[in-house]
Design a protein around this motif. Sequence first.
Motif, PDB file in Angstrom:
ATOM      1  N   PRO A  66       0.823  -1.205   0.000  1.00  0.00           N
ATOM      2  CA  PRO A  66       0.000   0.000   0.000  1.00  0.00           C
ATOM      3  C   PRO A  66       0.864   1.266   0.000  1.00  0.00           C
ATOM      4  N   SER A  67       0.445   2.247  -0.749  1.00  0.00           N
ATOM      5  CA  SER A  67       1.114   3.556  -0.868  1.00  0.00           C
ATOM      6  C   SER A  67       2.468   3.513  -1.575  1.00  0.00           C
ATOM      7  N   ILE A  68       2.952   2.346  -1.955  1.00  0.00           N
ATOM      8  CA  ILE A  68       4.237   2.296  -2.652  1.00  0.00           C
ATOM      9  C   ILE A  68       4.008   1.842  -4.087  1.00  0.00           C
ATOM     10  N   PHE A 109      -6.507   8.394   8.390  1.00  0.00           N
ATOM     11  CA  PHE A 109      -5.946   9.716   8.135  1.00  0.00           C
ATOM     12  C   PHE A 109      -6.639  10.832   8.905  1.00  0.00           C
TER      13      PHE A 109
END
Length: 197
Positions: free
Chosen positions: A17-19, A183
């Motif tokens: 995730p996020s990469i 978040f």
Amino acid sequence: MIPDAIKKFIDAFSRLPSIGPRLATRLAFYLANLNKNDLKNLEMALHQLATINRCEKCFFVSENRLCFVCSNPDRNQKTIAVVEKETDLLSIEQTGKFKGHYFILGEVSPRKTLDVAQRLRLQYLKERILKELGGRAKEIIVALNLDATGDYITQIIIQEFKNLAEKITRLGRGIPTGGEIEFADSETLASALERRV
Ligand SMILES: [Zn+2]
């Protein structure tokens, strides 16, 4: 053009995730330039992740049979917050406003429904309520993201647990764009918990 070891690293890390591929490529070259000792430490850290256990009540990571919440007698086990991920649990813990227990459902992909493992976890939660809480929880807080997928899964949980809890609530609105718990800042999350509906 690129050695196989680097390609394999990029391939494995771009799926996290996020990469994406760009960040994975940067990481690959950065790490390839590290000294052997630093790399060894990273390798150890990754390796230790593979040995981690899960709490047998709530599925949070734990070094023991029960996690830090489930083993704490001061927590109220009749109020259960259902969250998607470990990081959601940590975000809620950081607010300091929740004294109940948790239940980790596992990450739900956008626009997907529950998979077999998640259905099994819910089944397990039902059995736990029947066995340990005399068939009725005081409250189930469905603390999923406030987006379409979260809404959909919330409806499934309401249907399946309506006879197993005095009330089923969800977080109040107010968590900003995307509605992702992870978040939201602590204050916003605390107020969403207090204003649960
Ligand atoms: Zn636990």
